[in-house]
Design an enzyme around this catalytic site. Structure first.
Site, mmCIF file in Angstrom:
data_model
loop_
_atom_site.group_PDB
_atom_site.id
_atom_site.type_symbol
_atom_site.label_atom_id
_atom_site.label_comp_id
_atom_site.label_asym_id
_atom_site.label_seq_id
_atom_site.Cartn_x
_atom_site.Cartn_y
_atom_site.Cartn_z
ATOM 1 N N CYS A 98 -12.427 12.846 8.775
ATOM 2 C CA CYS A 98 -12.157 13.406 10.098
ATOM 3 C C CYS A 98 -12.370 12.352 11.176
ATOM 4 O O CYS A 98 -13.157 11.429 11.014
ATOM 5 C CB CYS A 98 -13.075 14.588 10.359
ATOM 6 S SG CYS A 98 -12.972 15.886 9.122
ATOM 7 N N LYS A 144 -8.792 7.843 4.217
ATOM 8 C CA LYS A 144 -9.096 6.417 4.121
ATOM 9 C C LYS A 144 -10.588 6.173 3.971
ATOM 10 O O LYS A 144 -11.016 5.345 3.182
ATOM 11 C CB LYS A 144 -8.565 5.701 5.369
ATOM 12 C CG LYS A 144 -8.762 4.188 5.358
ATOM 13 C CD LYS A 144 -7.936 3.544 4.271
ATOM 14 C CE LYS A 144 -8.073 2.039 4.259
ATOM 15 N NZ LYS A 144 -7.426 1.427 3.088
#
Length: 635
Positions: free
Chosen positions: A2, A630
């Site tokens: 997030c 990621k």
């Protein structure tokens, strides 16, 4: 995972917040939202499932204007991806965005329901908004209310709060999830990733564990976990505004594969100086704990004492560690054990005398790796060293010494240049330890120097094989499953290559040490099963063993894809240009010959290209694969 962006300023922040979210898209997300407080002290909210672009479209239809705001990109942990589960979460005048996990959210939710609160989402984070609203009933002081909320919460959080009744003020709190405060002139900012604020500031202070920051337009006050006011150091972070420009490439991943010669060269130059005779001097640790070219006898003495290395990492970084195990034991004469961080944390482990712990992470914010490091620092290791691409990350700040990978920004979720530069750092560290222990004789030392010096050029040459790799992908693209085989140091490269294929093409893939074929995997081989074999010519018996394994696959009619520098050893052969029937003969990708010392780094590159071109033909979202992020900042 997030992403958080917050701003308090004397100008409209909605457009700036959206630009911040765009810069966080590379981290992976499934929904996005924004909340602002305007001059009328009213809280306004927009959220949507999908891309930031969709949020921008909503904002175009229903403009939001305000001088204070928070925004968020969400990667689902509790509750499916949808607008209702997107952040910010609100409770009347209160809005929050949250990274992390509230472990006791069920009991808190039940308590809040009995107090009359209604929940609009399935998330764990919404309880924080309602808790804060409840506490503000008893104190008008936003900072005190946030502190009271946090005493009731178990779990991890990077939390950013605002209250329309307290205009011009943001409260940020950090425990287990990174946050930084960006400093401006008459405006200040908060983010989970400094890249999000490259368009507004390059000056940051990083919150430490347990910190709470009280952020106003003209001031920032940080309280530590004990409630004391503290001054965190301000750092200047030079970031390129064009970081996300793909240039002539269709995807960031393709661009980053092609950037590897430069990234490897940059990393080598940071730690080694090559003379005209191809002999290299390895630079050692500097006073700032980073390998930067400054000699430091302290670490040379430490390296002489080392008898074992414990590597802890996750995902691709774990695979880099698996390669390094071969190097540490063969070249430096030290035992090496490689651990998955999420497993290491929850088992009883034995720390040996004179053992160091080495953590590896692209971002330096991987939650399990950081938690494993913190545990390891209580267990009696000689030293904690990190290999990382995030110069100011949590992992870097909490380690005793650091090797930065100098890969540059990596936007694609699937790691490419981060992986190969991690391997470069691991090989450099291996050599440093071997030199300190006086294990390397002159001949192998010169061979390693020469191999490292040639490595960037070797990678440039293998990239020229892309057309052959792309033609192989045509035959591969309709497969449902795939098998990757390697031996020795190239077995972990097979594991990493299978992961790359899974990540971006969604084809199920497994990797095995080729010697294990007869112990089970051979049952999977038929004319529909692609088998990728990594088969460089190598000294000793490994090449002949690998060739024998390849013949076992061929005898079962398997679809063979062989990456080798000796294609003549694997007939009958179909060239990549041939449209041969599946399974009829081998597809060969011929690559240049390289030193066995750097072969793992070299062979990773064409196999990255294979995964890329298969995904390209399948039409998947290569830079942002489904369900992946990621930086994995939650457990």
């Amino acid at each position: 995972m997030c992403g958080i962006v917050g701003m308090v300023a004397g100008r409209d922040v909605s457009g700036l917040l959206l630009e911040g979210l765009r810069r966080l898209e590379y981290r992976g997300y499934d929904s996005a939202g924004i909340a602002v407080v305007g001059s009328d002290c009213a809280l306004r909210l927009l959220r949507c499932e999908g891309r930031v672009q969709s949020l921008c479209a909503l904002l175009g239809q229903s403009p939001l204007c305000g001088t204070m705001g928070i925004a968020h990109t969400r990667w689902a942990t509790h509750g499916k991806p949808c607008a209702a589960n997107a952040h910010p979460h609100c409770s009347e005048s209160v809005a929050i965005v949250h990274n992390g996990i509230v472990e006791n959210h069920r009991s808190l939710r039940e308590m809040l329901v009995t107090r009359g609160y209604f929940f609009h989402s399935q998330t764990d984070s919404e309880v924080l908004a309602h808790l804060l609203h409840w506490e503000l009933r008893y104190t008008a002081h936003l900072l005190l209310a946030v502190k009271k909320v946090l005493t009731q919460v178990r779990g991890t959080y990077g939390l950013l709060c605002m209250d329309a009744a307290s205009p011009g003020r943001l409260i940020a709190a950090r425990s287990g999830s990174p946050l930084a405060v960006g400093l401006g002139c008459g405006e200040n900012f908060v983010t989970s990733d400094p890249l999000a604020l490259a368009h507004v500031t390059q000056r940051f202070l990083y919150l430490e564990e347990g910190d709470i920051a009280d952020v106003h337009r003209d001031s920032v006050c940080v309280h530590d976990a004990q409630g004391n006011v503290v001054a965190r150091p301000v750092v200047t972070y030079q970031m390129q505004l064009c970081t996300q420009d793909k240039g002539t490439h269709r995807h960031h991943m393709h661009q980053e594969i092609w950037q590897q010669p430069h990234a490897i060269r940059h990393t080598l130059n940071a730690y080694m100086s090559f003379s005209s005779s191809s002999r290299a001097q390895v630079r050692t640790f500097g006073e700032d704990r980073v390998l930067d070219g400054t000699s430091c006898k302290t670490f040379e003495r430490l390296f002489r004492r080392i008898t074992r290395v414990r590597i802890i990492a996750c995902g691709t970084s774990y695979h880099a560690g698996l390669v390094a195990r071969y190097w540490f034991e063969a070249f430096a004469g030290v035992g090496c054990q490689v651990e998955i961080a999420s497993e290491y944390r929850y088992r009883t482990s034995v720390v040996h005398a004179r053992e160091i712990v080495l953590t590896i992470s692209q971002s330096g914010e991987t939650a399990d790796t950081i938690a494993a490091l913190r545990l390891a620092k209580t267990q009696g290791y000689l030293c904690a060293i990190a290999i990382c691409n995030g110069a100011r990350s949590t992992l870097v700040r909490e380690s005793d010494a650091v090797l930065l990978t100098h890969a540059g920004s990596e936007i694609g979720v699937a790691s490419t240049k981060s992986f190969t530069t991690q391997l470069v750092c691991l090989l450099v560290l291996t050599r440093m330890i071997a030199q300190a222990k006086k294990i390397l004789t002159q001949e192998p030392e010169d061979a390693l120097s020469a191999a490292l010096q040639r490595l960037p050029q070797d990678v440039e040459h293998v990239l020229e094989c892309e057309a052959d790799v792309a033609r192989c992908a045509r035959h591969f693209v309709h497969a449902q499953h795939a098998l990757f085989l390697g031996r020795g140091e190239l077995y972990p490269i097979a594991i990493e290559s299978a992961l790359k294929l899974k990540e971006i093409s969604y084809i199920h893939a497994e990797a095995y040490a080729a010697g294990e074929l007869k112990h089970g995997p051979l049952a999977l081989v038929d004319a529909q099963m692609p088998v990728v074999a990594i088969a460089p010519a190598s000294p000793g018996v490994l090449f002949e063993k690998m060739a024998s394994n390849i013949e076992e696959v061929r005898a079962r009619g398997g679809m063979l894809y062989i990456f080798t520098d000796v294609p003549e050893r694997f007939g009958p052969v179909c060239t990549p240009e041939a449209d041969a029937p599946e399974g009829a003969c081998s597809q060969i990708v011929t690559v240049p010959s390289v030193s066995p010392l750097t072969a793992p780094i070299f062979y990773a590159v064409p196999l990255q290209l294979l995964a890329y071109h298969i995904a390209l033909l399948k039409g998947t979202d290569i830079d942002q694969p489904r369900n992946l992020a990621k930086s994995v900042t939650v457990e």
